[in-house]
Design a protein around this motif. Sequence first.
Motif, mmCIF file in Angstrom:
data_model
loop_
_atom_site.group_PDB
_atom_site.id
_atom_site.type_symbol
_atom_site.label_atom_id
_atom_site.label_comp_id
_atom_site.label_asym_id
_atom_site.label_seq_id
_atom_site.Cartn_x
_atom_site.Cartn_y
_atom_site.Cartn_z
ATOM 1 N N ARG A 31 0.842 -1.208 0.000
ATOM 2 C CA ARG A 31 0.000 0.000 0.000
ATOM 3 C C ARG A 31 0.872 1.251 0.000
ATOM 4 N N ASP A 32 1.943 1.249 0.781
ATOM 5 C CA ASP A 32 2.861 2.397 0.817
ATOM 6 C C ASP A 32 3.529 2.619 -0.537
ATOM 7 N N THR A 33 3.835 1.534 -1.228
ATOM 8 C CA THR A 33 4.436 1.638 -2.560
ATOM 9 C C THR A 33 3.485 2.319 -3.531
ATOM 10 N N TYR A 34 2.234 1.903 -3.525
ATOM 11 C CA TYR A 34 1.240 2.534 -4.398
ATOM 12 C C TYR A 34 1.077 4.020 -4.059
ATOM 13 N N ARG A 35 1.043 4.331 -2.776
ATOM 14 C CA ARG A 35 0.917 5.742 -2.357
ATOM 15 C C ARG A 35 2.103 6.566 -2.840
ATOM 16 N N ALA A 36 3.307 6.027 -2.671
ATOM 17 C CA ALA A 36 4.516 6.755 -3.065
ATOM 18 C C ALA A 36 4.549 6.994 -4.578
ATOM 19 N N ILE A 37 4.190 5.992 -5.353
ATOM 20 C CA ILE A 37 4.185 6.151 -6.812
ATOM 21 C C ILE A 37 3.109 7.153 -7.229
ATOM 22 N N THR A 38 1.947 7.078 -6.599
ATOM 23 C CA THR A 38 0.864 8.021 -6.898
ATOM 24 C C THR A 38 1.326 9.454 -6.679
ATOM 25 N N GLN A 39 2.004 9.699 -5.562
ATOM 26 C CA GLN A 39 2.522 11.041 -5.283
ATOM 27 C C GLN A 39 3.634 11.425 -6.248
ATOM 28 N N LEU A 40 4.538 10.496 -6.526
ATOM 29 C CA LEU A 40 5.683 10.778 -7.384
ATOM 30 C C LEU A 40 5.268 11.259 -8.769
ATOM 31 N N ILE A 41 4.259 10.612 -9.346
ATOM 32 C CA ILE A 41 3.842 10.989 -10.695
ATOM 33 C C ILE A 41 2.576 11.851 -10.703
ATOM 34 N N ASN A 42 2.145 12.247 -9.521
ATOM 35 C CA ASN A 42 0.982 13.119 -9.373
ATOM 36 C C ASN A 42 -0.261 12.500 -10.013
ATOM 37 N N ALA A 43 -0.458 11.211 -9.799
ATOM 38 C CA ALA A 43 -1.640 10.528 -10.324
ATOM 39 C C ALA A 43 -2.860 10.936 -9.505
ATOM 40 N N SER A 44 -4.016 10.855 -10.117
ATOM 41 C CA SER A 44 -5.238 11.273 -9.428
ATOM 42 C C SER A 44 -5.686 10.265 -8.376
ATOM 43 N N SER A 45 -5.240 9.029 -8.485
ATOM 44 C CA SER A 45 -5.687 7.989 -7.567
ATOM 45 C C SER A 45 -4.715 6.811 -7.592
ATOM 46 N N GLU A 46 -4.616 6.114 -6.476
ATOM 47 C CA GLU A 46 -3.800 4.897 -6.438
ATOM 48 C C GLU A 46 -4.341 3.843 -7.392
ATOM 49 N N SER A 47 -5.626 3.908 -7.698
ATOM 50 C CA SER A 47 -6.218 2.926 -8.612
ATOM 51 C C SER A 47 -5.724 3.120 -10.049
ATOM 52 N N LYS A 48 -5.049 4.234 -10.319
ATOM 53 C CA LYS A 48 -4.494 4.490 -11.649
ATOM 54 C C LYS A 48 -3.111 3.865 -11.819
ATOM 55 N N ILE A 49 -2.561 3.283 -10.758
ATOM 56 C CA ILE A 49 -1.215 2.720 -10.761
ATOM 57 C C ILE A 49 -1.291 1.214 -10.987
ATOM 58 N N ALA A 50 -0.445 0.711 -11.878
ATOM 59 C CA ALA A 50 -0.366 -0.728 -12.113
ATOM 60 C C ALA A 50 1.092 -1.152 -11.974
ATOM 61 N N LEU A 51 1.347 -2.048 -11.071
ATOM 62 C CA LEU A 51 2.686 -2.617 -10.923
ATOM 63 C C LEU A 51 2.701 -3.961 -11.635
ATOM 64 N N VAL A 52 3.713 -4.172 -12.461
ATOM 65 C CA VAL A 52 3.822 -5.421 -13.213
ATOM 66 C C VAL A 52 5.194 -6.033 -12.983
ATOM 67 N N GLU A 53 5.411 -7.202 -13.559
ATOM 68 C CA GLU A 53 6.601 -7.983 -13.236
ATOM 69 C C GLU A 53 7.890 -7.521 -13.881
ATOM 70 N N SER A 54 7.819 -6.664 -14.895
ATOM 71 C CA SER A 54 9.054 -6.232 -15.531
ATOM 72 C C SER A 54 8.844 -4.936 -16.300
ATOM 73 N N ALA A 55 9.946 -4.286 -16.619
ATOM 74 C CA ALA A 55 9.886 -3.064 -17.417
ATOM 75 C C ALA A 55 9.366 -3.358 -18.816
ATOM 76 N N THR A 56 9.721 -4.509 -19.367
ATOM 77 C CA THR A 56 9.250 -4.868 -20.705
ATOM 78 C C THR A 56 7.740 -5.008 -20.728
ATOM 79 N N VAL A 57 7.183 -5.670 -19.736
ATOM 80 C CA VAL A 57 5.730 -5.814 -19.658
ATOM 81 C C VAL A 57 5.077 -4.440 -19.505
ATOM 82 N N ALA A 58 5.639 -3.595 -18.658
ATOM 83 C CA ALA A 58 5.089 -2.250 -18.460
ATOM 84 C C ALA A 58 5.129 -1.456 -19.760
ATOM 85 N N TRP A 59 6.272 -1.480 -20.449
ATOM 86 C CA TRP A 59 6.416 -0.731 -21.695
ATOM 87 C C TRP A 59 5.421 -1.233 -22.738
#
Length: 122
Positions: A31-59
């Motif tokens: 939960r703290d990771t999602y919060r930190a990423i949300t703040q870092l990129i100024n996302a409107s909500s933690e629900s807008k963040i998706a963590l995946v298994e690799s940079a290739t998958v994310a890209w």
Amino acid sequence: PQVLHAQYRHMTLESLSDGYLAQSLTTDAVRDTYRAITQLINASSESKIALVESATVAWTRAFYAVAERCRWDEKNVILFCGLEYAANVVAATKFAREKGGRVVVIPSESSGRVDTIALEKM
């Protein structure tokens, strides 16, 4: 090293208990990771963040999310630098073949930076 240590701690925790218990004990850290990423990129909500298994998958997911919304024809060009990960170029090339357009690699300088003069001439 921080990520590696976190993975090691979690795998150790799983090996000493089980996956469900390990997950329940690390809920706050996730939960703290999602919060930190949300703040870092100024996302409107933690629900807008998706963590995946690799940079290739994310890209790849980000590329297809954007590319699918564009109008594609033979005039479209997808530019890559010469140091791009091969998996990214493969995904874009496959997409271009299916939808139209082409993939072009921008030449690089000896330092690895994009050769802007060559880019202007393309």
